[in-house]
Design a protein around this motif. Sequence first.
Motif, short mmCIF file in Angstrom:
data_model
loop_
_atom_site.label_atom_id
_atom_site.label_comp_id
_atom_site.label_asym_id
_atom_site.label_seq_id
_atom_site.Cartn_x
_atom_site.Cartn_y
_atom_site.Cartn_z
N MET A 1 0.81 -1.20 0.00
CA MET A 1 0.00 0.00 0.00
C MET A 1 0.86 1.26 0.00
N MET A 2 2.06 1.16 0.50
CA MET A 2 2.92 2.33 0.50
C MET A 2 3.26 2.75 -0.92
N ILE A 3 3.39 1.79 -1.83
CA ILE A 3 3.66 2.13 -3.22
C ILE A 3 2.50 2.94 -3.78
N TYR A 4 1.28 2.52 -3.47
CA TYR A 4 0.08 3.23 -3.94
C TYR A 4 0.08 4.67 -3.47
N THR A 5 0.39 4.90 -2.20
CA THR A 5 0.38 6.27 -1.68
C THR A 5 1.51 7.09 -2.28
N LYS A 6 2.66 6.46 -2.53
CA LYS A 6 3.78 7.20 -3.12
C LYS A 6 3.48 7.58 -4.56
N VAL A 7 2.81 6.72 -5.29
CA VAL A 7 2.47 7.02 -6.69
C VAL A 7 1.49 8.18 -6.75
N ARG A 8 0.50 8.15 -5.87
CA ARG A 8 -0.51 9.20 -5.88
C ARG A 8 0.02 10.50 -5.30
N GLY A 9 1.08 10.43 -4.50
CA GLY A 9 1.65 11.64 -3.92
C GLY A 9 0.88 12.12 -2.70
N ASP B 1 -0.65 12.03 3.45
CA ASP B 1 -1.09 11.32 4.65
C ASP B 1 -1.37 9.86 4.32
N PRO B 2 -0.34 8.99 4.43
CA PRO B 2 -0.55 7.59 4.06
C PRO B 2 -1.53 6.86 4.98
N CYS B 3 -1.67 7.29 6.22
CA CYS B 3 -2.62 6.64 7.14
C CYS B 3 -4.05 6.86 6.65
N LYS B 4 -4.34 8.06 6.17
CA LYS B 4 -5.66 8.35 5.64
C LYS B 4 -5.95 7.49 4.42
N GLU B 5 -4.95 7.30 3.57
CA GLU B 5 -5.12 6.46 2.38
C GLU B 5 -5.38 5.02 2.77
N ARG B 6 -4.72 4.52 3.80
CA ARG B 6 -4.92 3.15 4.24
C ARG B 6 -6.36 2.93 4.72
N VAL B 7 -6.98 3.96 5.26
CA VAL B 7 -8.36 3.85 5.70
C VAL B 7 -9.30 3.97 4.50
N ASN B 8 -8.99 4.83 3.55
CA ASN B 8 -9.87 5.08 2.42
C ASN B 8 -9.90 3.96 1.39
N ILE B 9 -8.82 3.20 1.26
CA ILE B 9 -8.80 2.12 0.27
C ILE B 9 -9.86 1.06 0.58
#
Length: 64
Positions: free
Chosen positions: A1-9, A12-20
């Motif tokens: 999931m970290m790759i996904y957040t890095k690609v999107r830029g 807040d990676p924690c927020k992305e982990r909740v939203n996926i």
Amino acid sequence: MMIYTKVRGSEDPCKERVNIPKGIFASYDALSGAIAKSDVYLLAPKIEMPVFIIHGADDYSTSY
């Protein structure tokens, strides 16, 4: 999931982990009725596509 957040830029990676997972469940809720009623064999009786199998010492997904 970290790759996904890095690609999107995302900042807040924690927020992305909740939203996926929220997005996955929202998509399922919206599409589950149509998926249950459709017959995939009638929609696409034959699908031809190439398949590549890569296997080696550096492949972490399969054993060697």
